[in-house]
Design a protein around this motif. Sequence first.
Motif, mmCIF file in Angstrom:
data_model
loop_
_atom_site.group_PDB
_atom_site.id
_atom_site.type_symbol
_atom_site.label_atom_id
_atom_site.label_comp_id
_atom_site.label_asym_id
_atom_site.label_seq_id
_atom_site.Cartn_x
_atom_site.Cartn_y
_atom_site.Cartn_z
ATOM 1 N N ARG A 190 34.128 40.098 59.058
ATOM 2 C CA ARG A 190 32.954 40.905 59.390
ATOM 3 C C ARG A 190 32.728 40.876 60.879
ATOM 4 O O ARG A 190 33.122 39.940 61.570
ATOM 5 C CB ARG A 190 31.725 40.350 58.687
ATOM 6 C CG ARG A 190 31.706 40.636 57.217
ATOM 7 C CD ARG A 190 30.463 40.039 56.620
ATOM 8 N NE ARG A 190 30.645 39.710 55.242
ATOM 9 C CZ ARG A 190 30.351 40.551 54.242
ATOM 10 N NH1 ARG A 190 29.868 41.739 54.500
ATOM 11 N NH2 ARG A 190 30.545 40.182 53.003
ATOM 12 N N GLU A 191 32.011 41.881 61.400
ATOM 13 C CA GLU A 191 31.751 41.967 62.836
ATOM 14 C C GLU A 191 30.322 42.409 63.060
ATOM 15 O O GLU A 191 29.699 43.021 62.192
ATOM 16 C CB GLU A 191 32.673 43.002 63.474
ATOM 17 C CG GLU A 191 34.027 42.433 63.870
ATOM 18 C CD GLU A 191 34.781 43.398 64.772
ATOM 19 O OE1 GLU A 191 34.444 44.600 64.739
ATOM 20 O OE2 GLU A 191 35.668 42.960 65.493
ATOM 21 N N ALA A 194 26.440 43.276 63.684
ATOM 22 C CA ALA A 194 25.185 43.036 62.968
ATOM 23 C C ALA A 194 25.461 42.609 61.528
ATOM 24 O O ALA A 194 24.789 41.742 60.976
ATOM 25 C CB ALA A 194 24.349 44.309 62.985
ATOM 26 N N ASP A 195 26.488 43.241 60.932
ATOM 27 C CA ASP A 195 26.864 42.927 59.554
ATOM 28 C C ASP A 195 27.208 41.440 59.425
ATOM 29 O O ASP A 195 26.738 40.740 58.529
ATOM 30 C CB ASP A 195 28.068 43.803 59.188
ATOM 31 C CG ASP A 195 28.569 43.516 57.791
ATOM 32 O OD1 ASP A 195 27.715 43.220 56.931
ATOM 33 O OD2 ASP A 195 29.800 43.583 57.577
ATOM 34 N N ALA A 196 28.017 40.950 60.391
ATOM 35 C CA ALA A 196 28.398 39.534 60.388
ATOM 36 C C ALA A 196 27.161 38.664 60.534
ATOM 37 O O ALA A 196 27.030 37.620 59.888
ATOM 38 C CB ALA A 196 29.385 39.274 61.518
ATOM 39 N N GLY A 197 26.223 39.081 61.404
ATOM 40 C CA GLY A 197 24.992 38.333 61.628
ATOM 41 C C GLY A 197 24.198 38.185 60.344
ATOM 42 O O GLY A 197 23.762 37.079 59.980
ATOM 43 N N ARG A 198 24.007 39.310 59.640
ATOM 44 C CA ARG A 198 23.243 39.298 58.391
ATOM 45 C C ARG A 198 23.911 38.390 57.355
ATOM 46 O O ARG A 198 23.273 37.546 56.727
ATOM 47 C CB ARG A 198 23.113 40.713 57.830
ATOM 48 C CG ARG A 198 21.872 41.440 58.342
ATOM 49 C CD ARG A 198 21.697 42.761 57.601
ATOM 50 N NE ARG A 198 22.838 43.661 57.807
ATOM 51 C CZ ARG A 198 22.941 44.476 58.851
ATOM 52 N NH1 ARG A 198 21.989 44.526 59.763
ATOM 53 N NH2 ARG A 198 23.986 45.270 58.977
ATOM 54 N N ALA A 199 25.255 38.534 57.206
ATOM 55 C CA ALA A 199 25.964 37.754 56.187
ATOM 56 C C ALA A 199 25.886 36.258 56.522
ATOM 57 O O ALA A 199 25.676 35.417 55.647
ATOM 58 C CB ALA A 199 27.418 38.218 56.101
ATOM 59 N N PHE A 259 25.941 40.371 66.911
ATOM 60 C CA PHE A 259 25.985 39.263 65.966
ATOM 61 C C PHE A 259 24.899 38.238 66.301
ATOM 62 O O PHE A 259 24.128 37.819 65.444
ATOM 63 C CB PHE A 259 27.379 38.611 66.007
ATOM 64 C CG PHE A 259 27.474 37.274 65.341
ATOM 65 C CD1 PHE A 259 27.499 37.186 63.948
ATOM 66 C CD2 PHE A 259 27.528 36.089 66.090
ATOM 67 C CE1 PHE A 259 27.588 35.947 63.336
ATOM 68 C CE2 PHE A 259 27.613 34.865 65.476
ATOM 69 C CZ PHE A 259 27.633 34.794 64.095
ATOM 70 N N VAL A 260 24.850 37.897 67.584
ATOM 71 C CA VAL A 260 23.902 36.876 68.016
ATOM 72 C C VAL A 260 22.465 37.344 67.781
ATOM 73 O O VAL A 260 21.663 36.637 67.166
ATOM 74 C CB VAL A 260 24.130 36.532 69.509
ATOM 75 C CG1 VAL A 260 23.050 35.571 69.996
ATOM 76 C CG2 VAL A 260 25.508 35.938 69.699
ATOM 77 N N THR A 261 22.151 38.560 68.251
ATOM 78 C CA THR A 261 20.769 39.046 68.098
ATOM 79 C C THR A 261 20.358 39.121 66.633
ATOM 80 O O THR A 261 19.274 38.672 66.259
ATOM 81 C CB THR A 261 20.598 40.447 68.724
ATOM 82 O OG1 THR A 261 21.857 40.907 69.174
ATOM 83 C CG2 THR A 261 19.613 40.436 69.855
ATOM 84 N N THR A 262 21.218 39.708 65.808
ATOM 85 C CA THR A 262 20.858 39.879 64.410
ATOM 86 C C THR A 262 20.657 38.534 63.732
ATOM 87 O O THR A 262 19.657 38.310 63.043
ATOM 88 C CB THR A 262 21.960 40.654 63.658
ATOM 89 O OG1 THR A 262 22.397 41.722 64.463
ATOM 90 C CG2 THR A 262 21.459 41.162 62.322
ATOM 91 N N LEU A 263 21.612 37.619 63.974
ATOM 92 C CA LEU A 263 21.540 36.319 63.300
ATOM 93 C C LEU A 263 20.266 35.576 63.706
ATOM 94 O O LEU A 263 19.522 35.052 62.873
ATOM 95 C CB LEU A 263 22.788 35.489 63.651
ATOM 96 C CG LEU A 263 22.870 34.092 63.044
ATOM 97 C CD1 LEU A 263 22.765 34.160 61.529
ATOM 98 C CD2 LEU A 263 24.183 33.419 63.445
ATOM 99 N N PRO A 322 31.326 33.713 60.194
ATOM 100 C CA PRO A 322 30.757 34.684 59.242
ATOM 101 C C PRO A 322 31.624 34.734 57.990
ATOM 102 O O PRO A 322 32.847 34.696 58.072
ATOM 103 C CB PRO A 322 30.825 36.006 59.999
ATOM 104 C CG PRO A 322 30.915 35.642 61.429
ATOM 105 C CD PRO A 322 31.602 34.319 61.481
ATOM 106 N N PRO A 323 30.986 34.809 56.806
ATOM 107 C CA PRO A 323 31.786 34.867 55.576
ATOM 108 C C PRO A 323 32.668 36.115 55.538
ATOM 109 O O PRO A 323 32.279 37.163 56.052
ATOM 110 C CB PRO A 323 30.738 34.885 54.458
ATOM 111 C CG PRO A 323 29.446 35.211 55.117
ATOM 112 C CD PRO A 323 29.552 34.874 56.551
#
Lengths: 462, 487
Positions: free
Chosen positions: A45-46, A48-53, A82-86, A155-156
């Motif tokens: 995953r990459e 925002a998607d990676a962040g959420r997962a 990724f950082v912001t979303t997570l 990220p999963p």
Amino acid sequence: METEKLTTGRRVRTQFMGIVSYGMLPVLLLLCIYFSVRTYSEQQREGADAGRASAAAILKQFGPHPCVVIVAQKDSPPEAEFVTTLQQQLRSSGATVAATSIGDVGDARRALKTAVDAGKPVDVVACTQVPAAWPLWKNLAKDWPNLGKPKIMTPPTYMWPNFLTLSNLSNITERISVIAIIAIGMTMVIITGGIDLSVGSLIALSAVVSTLLIQNVGGGQNATPMVMILSSFAGIAVCGLMGLFSGAMVTVFRLPAFIVTLSMMLIARGIAQKLTHSEAVADVPASYKWLGLGADLFNIPNCVVLLLILYAVAYVLMHYTVLGRYIYAVGGNSEAARLSGVPVLRVIIFTYVLCGLLSGVGGVVLASKLKSGSANYALMYELYAIAAVVVGGTSLAGGEGKILGTLIGALIMAVIQTGMLLTNVDLDTQNIVLGVVILLAVLFDAFKRSGFRFPGLRGEAN
Amino acid sequence: MQGIEKSFPGVRALRGVSLTLRGGEVLALMGENGAGKSTLIKVLAGAHLPDAGTIELDGQPVHFRSPHESQRAGIAVIYQEFNLIPGLSARENIFLGNERSRAGFVSRGSERAVAAELFQRLGLAIDPETPCRRLTIAQQQGVEIAKALLLDARIIVMDEPTAALTPPEVDRLFQIINELRSRGIGVIYISHRLDEVFKIADSITVLRDGANVGGCTTSEMSRGKLIEMMVGRQMQDEFPRRVPAVAEPRLVVTGLRRGQAVRDVSFSVGRGEVLALTGLVGSGRTETARLIFGADEREAGEILLDGQRLTIRSPRDAIRNKIGLLPEDRKTQGLVLAQSARDNFGLPNLSWLSRWGFVALRRESKAFAVYRDQLKIRLPNEMQRVRNLSGGNQQKIVLAKWLARQCEVLIFDEPTRGVDVGAKYEIYLLINQLVAEGKSVLMISSELPEVLGLADRILVMHEGRITGEIANARAATQQDIMALAIR
């Protein structure tokens, strides 16, 4: 009013049946399914998607209030996303984000120090793929005793066919864009009962003429968009004129199309070589790549948008206009068409001119993709285009064929090519497979028409 | 043949047909187009496998799985389209697949002798070494018959053998058939021409809708009864009557010329008049029609319509000037076989059935429906490919094309060739209706009864010239026409 509605309904249904009747569509779908199954594998995953997962995974494993350090690489929008979303997701559910780092190993180290200084034991270090491999984490417990033995998490991942990824799908469409564009004109020429072998050379000629004009007349690297557009149209127009010449030879002098366009193939390639002295023409602005490599509309490559527009126009032309009707009639029976008042000569010439113009468009697209023009472009493209037309169900005898069938034919070939790339089939084998597939496609069509018997063996003396 | 049945997807072409042919008998197989004649013949020829029924040859049951097996059993079929290779000589065609050879080399000498003997027996003056494309239709037919004899055929099937023959050639063919009969060969003769059937056949078998409707010897049969059996209803008259009009000239042609084919042809067709142009095949009738229509380039001559001189350089020009041509061969000149009925109908009419270059599909469908109903064209739907239609329906679609175009002058070249009796009658009615509306009809036909029954005035051509005019067609006889046509 009521009857009006009924007729429209019926028409829609017939149109739908028309699409279903494209014989090669099931083949295309089967190929897609096959390659999807073959390339089913782990996907990263990459962004925002990676962040959420990641957030979901962390909260699930460590309860609602873990303490997290986030580490990513710099200079990459997905990493930052990724950082912001997570961070946002974790904070909103009450977790502590002790520190974040977008940068190199040094930045990560500083982030860890901040976390230690904050005094709360860190449960998780959430990394993206590349930072996760840094040696920094190897002896974490020894080097950072006060950190609190955090777990390193990436990220999963998830399972999905490589074939069906966005990048591969746009690779397929981009790969066929030039061949599919010239196959439109080829379909029309073949439906009138002719053939055009010159399209590959015309692509090269158009690419050379337009890039040369930009380089030598339009100011090279500093050429304005208007100059580039005009030069492209000049290249396309030259190809249209070559098509006009072929069409005139075929109709007025009744020469065989095969020979006329074979000659044009040599002539056009020769002119392109003379113009460039067999060297690449590369002195063009960077923005020249816009058509071939840009993607302005929903991330769809511009050349694919152009391709879809051209197919839509061609479809309307062939099925809803008088000219389209005439093209089919001329191919089906030119004498009957003539005696019905069809301007046979003009119709045939039109198809060759259009075929030339579309080759010109293909040449501009190819030059834009490669940001240069060369006389060696598009070797053998005429054969690929003919194969796409035939695989798409158009009869070489003329009179029958469908424009969308050609698009399906071109897609089939591109799917096989990219599919084989993904499944690591070597180049030599790829050619063999492609040849076999073309043969099978045409064989399947012939079998279907004859009711699955051997059409050539009936009534043969034994 | 007993109880033959054959179905195709959606059609039961044959439902228990029986047919008996004795040695030395000429049996006429009659029926409208689509009655099942061709299917029955194809079953006999081994081209179709029957679903049920038996075929016996000299009391022995036989099963033909391919045309080759049927041929070996002594059955020869001569189709309307000959199976000859144009570039090969008559001899080579006769021996094709059966070459006399020695050590792999063709022994021409012995082949030539056999071929010459066959031709002599048939009373044909053909040099065995002439390429087939240089032979006349009648001579090519002779080559086909010789080929059948070489294979020791005991049954010869002839499908519309006289369709493209001139009257003297027809007589010649009948002599050959008599010769075959005297040798004990059975002949199945398929024709739409009643005169010929009564002249040559010993017995008649009639099919309708894939079933036998009757069979008897020719002497027990009358014309009216035969037509009734074929059509399934009573028909008062073969040619519908019409009151001839005294007409002022509309189409005037003067000094038309093209090579040897058309030499200084002048005539006029009046308002509401049917002018028949007749003569032997090759006399210049069709060529004249093509010059008027602009299909060929004329070397000299003027064409006037209602006093206006027309510039016609192409069929487009002719159509623009409201002239329509129903060509002699609908399959190669009249229709695009791979296209639908509606598309064929629309082809010359798109100029008024379109807007800004787009076909007005709904208007086209409506217009087609009007003419489909008027001409009683039988179709499952308008998108049906015309290739799969019967001859009569195909011809009606060509007619519909020109009717929709509102032509003032219609040229009909062999309008009823290969068309069954029922459809023929409908075409005659239509011609009458057209002239009643004040249109002018120029009709070319080899069928003299049709010419006499339908035309107001007859022009006879011979070797590119008009050799005579018969002003009152109703009072003329076939002999009058032949006298002018042969010279």
